[in-house]
Design an enzyme around this catalytic site. Structure first.
Site, PDB file in Angstrom:
ATOM      1  CE1 TYR A 243      -3.783   2.864   8.338  1.00 13.23           C
ATOM      2  CE2 TYR A 243      -3.606   4.601   6.694  1.00 13.23           C
ATOM      3  CZ  TYR A 243      -3.418   4.149   7.990  1.00 13.23           C
ATOM      4  OH  TYR A 243      -2.887   4.993   8.919  1.00 13.23           O
TER       5      TYR A 243
ATOM      6  CB  CYS B 204      12.282  48.305   4.607  1.00  6.38           C
ATOM      7  SG  CYS B 204      11.495  47.854   3.052  1.00  6.38           S
TER       8      CYS B 204
ATOM      9  CB  CYS C  45      11.306  52.097   1.666  1.00  6.04           C
ATOM     10  SG  CYS C  45      10.583  51.443   3.171  1.00  6.04           S
TER      11      CYS C  45
ATOM     12  CE  LYS D 243       4.987   5.030   7.054  1.00  7.17           C
ATOM     13  NZ  LYS D 243       4.626   6.323   7.603  1.00  7.17           N
TER      14      LYS D 243
ATOM     15  CD  GLU E 124      -2.550  -1.143   2.687  1.00  4.48           C
ATOM     16  OE1 GLU E 124      -2.486  -0.154   3.444  1.00  4.48           O
ATOM     17  OE2 GLU E 124      -3.138  -2.191   2.978  1.00  4.48           O
TER      18      GLU E 124
ATOM     19  CB  CYS F   7       7.434  50.515   1.435  1.00  9.95           C
ATOM     20  SG  CYS F   7       8.536  49.138   1.132  1.00  9.95           S
TER      21      CYS F   7
ATOM     22  CB  CYS G  15       8.546  47.366   5.584  1.00 11.21           C
ATOM     23  SG  CYS G  15       8.599  49.102   5.100  1.00 11.21           S
TER      24      CYS G  15
ATOM     25  CG  ASP H 252       3.893  12.694   4.929  1.00 14.22           C
ATOM     26  OD1 ASP H 252       3.806  12.342   6.120  1.00 14.22           O
ATOM     27  OD2 ASP H 252       4.741  13.499   4.518  1.00 14.22           O
TER      28      ASP H 252
END
Ligand code: IVH
Length: 661
Positions: free
Chosen positions: A216, A397, A400, A106, A104, A421, A415, A108
């Site tokens: 399963y 930043c 800017c 597996k 089968e 910006c 920022c 996750d």
């Protein structure tokens, strides 16, 4: 040994409780194996609560703990052919040569145990520590593929069925992107997203995140079937989602061929798998083989090693998003990995840079375990050059030069200069014109970028004065008369977009599509919203403290109010216009309906519209006054019970269409 116990316990906690692992599975297993070896050599120093003796997992505080009728065990792991052949030899020694394996995938995700009594789902429990887990029934009931009530009555009166909860990659990408847009922390992979979702306290939130489930294994008091394969076939008949990629094999060589096939093919699946599970097919032979303290001797998993390569970290750059969040990106020396060229890897946030202790020019291991964006898992310290400069997350930043800030409890740096910006300004306009917001035809992200650089637009409201600038527009490359006309038409049409879209388009932090809709419905008018107090906001359905604070902060800025005034002046929609429905017929006038369950060819929204367009009325709950319950698949058992008790007629979609004829 003590240090290993401590470290492994911390990793287990990160994995099972926080659903935020910081180590690859393979590394964890290696460490666990090392501890196991030491304990065998020095049993006198072995910790009686060692992680080598535990199935894993932990219990979360906020759910009821429920014991498992049959313990939920774990599987031994193998990583290579030899380990697998050793397993095969062990099996042969006990049961001889006459047997088959079931191979089968597996999955996750996270394991779940479902209890059915009299064909009804009564409980869904997480694995927890293997003998008891968290009762997450209400959350699991939101999963479409988990039947609440089995149609087939010929099933054992009581049984537990086990499987894996997971999230498809596509749903993961979409939801994670939404989180990014809302400035929320992103999940590292679908497994963590699924695990985080199952442990949420609010099932309404869970229902918004599409989870799926493969089953399963079956546990019953007596054996109804002779083999595992036969039970899987029957589970399908009973209405359970059993994966189709399961194979019966007669030899370990066939098993190895299956493993080899899926090593590559797994990347084409819509969900993630991290290996293959091999189980002896016959239940009698399983019994003969028995169990160790934590896993069966009749099954084992083969885990794929995440595909990994070593390459050079050239530099770390920083992207500033629409909300001001600053995300680090690793720029790598291009390298082939799992069939694609990798040039960049995500670093998520400042913590990740610290965790890896990155230095410029480092040789790093990059992993692509089926995830979409590759990830740096480790640094090869042996190759670090002397005097290499440590990568330091910037304090200013990069776009800017404003000082970055970090809000309490958040991992991202921001920022705060949202008015000036550049990437924030451009990002906000791009968000506003986007498909889910104002959906402006004839205007794309690149065009916005160009307009901004040419000084044509700097605020959302400037879009609505573009028609006065057609002379300037004509001077732009690749911008013909037709495309200008199209764009201006698109902008004009956007003035008809409903209030909720405008509100979403403004890009207020934490105000996603759903929240925008709730705010529009809850306040009806922008003036009510801009002047609402915190108490008034949190009283609106689904608006919490964090969202409310963000809204107040947003409308507290005069420049935002000024934008809204301008947009109002241009004729955008800032109030909810109740839809006037022109009826298609009055065939259902005076009749009331509730729609429940899922339907093959229609969404619930479509059915609702169909009913209302023909004069019918939708009610929110089942009562004696109700005329019809339109019932689909997987309808909640309590609704069904109530409808039966009150003698409300159940009708199918076909019956509904018949009423409309
Ligand atoms: S059988 C006693 N089958 O892997 C063995 N497990 O490492 C029961 N898993 O806890 C597990 N896909 O969460 C089995 N096809 C599959 C599986 C599977 C994923 C997970 C499951 C289990 C873990 C063991």
């Amino acid at each position: 040994m003590e240090a290993l116990v401590k470290e492994l316990n911390q990793h287990s906690y990160n994995y099972y409780v926080l659903a935020m692992p910081t180590i690859a599975d393979y590394e964890f297993d290696q460490k666990l194996a090392a501890l196991d070896k030491l304990e065998k050599e020095h049993p006198e120093f072995a910790d009686p609560n060692s992680p080598t003796l535990k199935v894993g997992g932990d219990i979360t505080k906020n759910f009821t703990t429920v014991p498992h009728r049959w313990p939920m065990l774990s599987l031994g792991n193998t990583y290579n052919e030899q380990d697998l052949r050793d397993f095969d030899d062990r099996v042969r020694k006990t049961i001889g040569d006459q047997f088959q394996y079931v191979c089968e995938l597996k999955f996750d995700g996270l394991s779940i145990s479902l209890t059915y009594e009299d064909s009804k789902l009564v409980r869904a429990v997480t694995r927890g520590d293997g003998s008891k887990g968290d009762d997450v029934t209400t959350n699991i009931k939101t999963i479409r593929n988990v039947p609440h009530q089995l149609k087939n009555e010929a099933v054992p009166p009581l049984f537990e069925i086990r499987g894996e909860i997971f999230m498809h990659r596509a749903a993961f990408d979409r939801l994670n992107k939404e989180r990014e847009e809302l400035g929320e922390v992103q999940y590292a992979n679908p497994r963590n997203f699924a695990a985080g979702t199952v442990k949420m306290q609010d099932s309404k939130e869970v229902a918004k995140r599409p989870l799926d489930c493969f089953l399963y294994s079956l546990n019953t008091d007596k054996n109804y079937f002779k083999t595992h394969w036969e039970s899987l076939e029957n589970l399908k008949e009973w209405g359970f989602n059993v994966c189709e990629h399961t194979k019966l094999s007669s030899s370990i060589d066939e098993v190895l061929a299956f493993i080899q096939y899926w090593e590559e093919a797994r990347f084409k699946l819509s969900y993630e798998i991290d290996g293959i599970v091999i189980k002896v097919n016959s239940y009698a032979q399983q019994q003969e083989l028995g169990f160790t303290a934590k896993s069966p001797r009749w099954a084992i998993s083969y885990k794929y090693k995440a595909q990994e390569v070593e390459t050079i970290l050239e530099k770390v750059t920083y992207q500033v998003g629409r909300t001001g969040a600053v995300t680090p990106v690793a720029n790598l020396k291009p390298v082939q990995l799992a069939g694609t060229t990798v040039k960049r890897a995500t670093l998520h946030n400042a913590n990740e840079i610290e965790r890896l202790d990155l230095h410029e020019g480092d040789s790093v291991f990059v992993e692509k375990g089926g995830e979409i964006i590759p990830k740096i898992i480790n640094v090869n310290l042996e190759k670090r050059k002397e005097g290499a400069v440590k990568v330091n997350y910037p304090t200013l930043c990069p776009e800017c030069n404003t000082s970055l800030i970090r809000k309490e409890g958040e991992v991202a740096f921001y920022c705060p200069n949202d008015e000036a910006c550049p990437p924030q300004i451009v990002g906000k306009m791009q968000h506003f014109i986007g498909r889910k917001a104002m959906n402006i035809d004839g205007l794309g992200d690149e065009t916005i970028e160009t307009f901004y650089q040419r000084g044509l637009v700097a605020h959302i409201s400037d879009l609505y004065t573009l028609h006065e600038k057609s002379d300037q527009l004509k001077t732009l490359d690749r911008f013909g008369e037709r495309s200008i006309e199209n764009m201006l038409k698109g902008i004009e049409q956007s003035k008809q977009m409903p209030f909720e879209k405008v509100l979403f388009g403004l890009g207020i932090r934490y105000v996603g599509e759903t929240v925008a809709r709730k705010l529009a419905v809850g306040t009806k008018h922008i003036d009510k919203l801009t002047s609402a107090s915190l108490e008034e906001l949190v009283a609106i359905d689904e608006i919490g403290q964090r969202i409310a604070e963000s809204i107040i902060e947003y409308f507290g800025k005069p420049e935002h109010l000024q934008q809204i005034d301008l947009l109002k002046g241009y004729g955008l929609q800032f109030e909810v216009v109740e839809k006037e429905i022109t009826l298609e017929s009055d065939k259902l006038t005076g009749k009331t309906f509730v729609i429940s369950g899922v339907f093959e060819n229609y969404s619930r929204e479509e059915l609702k519209e169909m009913i209302e367009n023909n004069g019918g009325k939708i009610l929110s709950g089942i009562s004696a006054k109700l005329n019809y319950l339109v019932a689909g698949d997987n309808m909640g058992p309590s609704k069904l019970e109530k409808a039966n008790k009150l003698n409300v007629p159940l009708i199918s979609v076909d019956d509904l269409l018949e009423l409309l004829k």
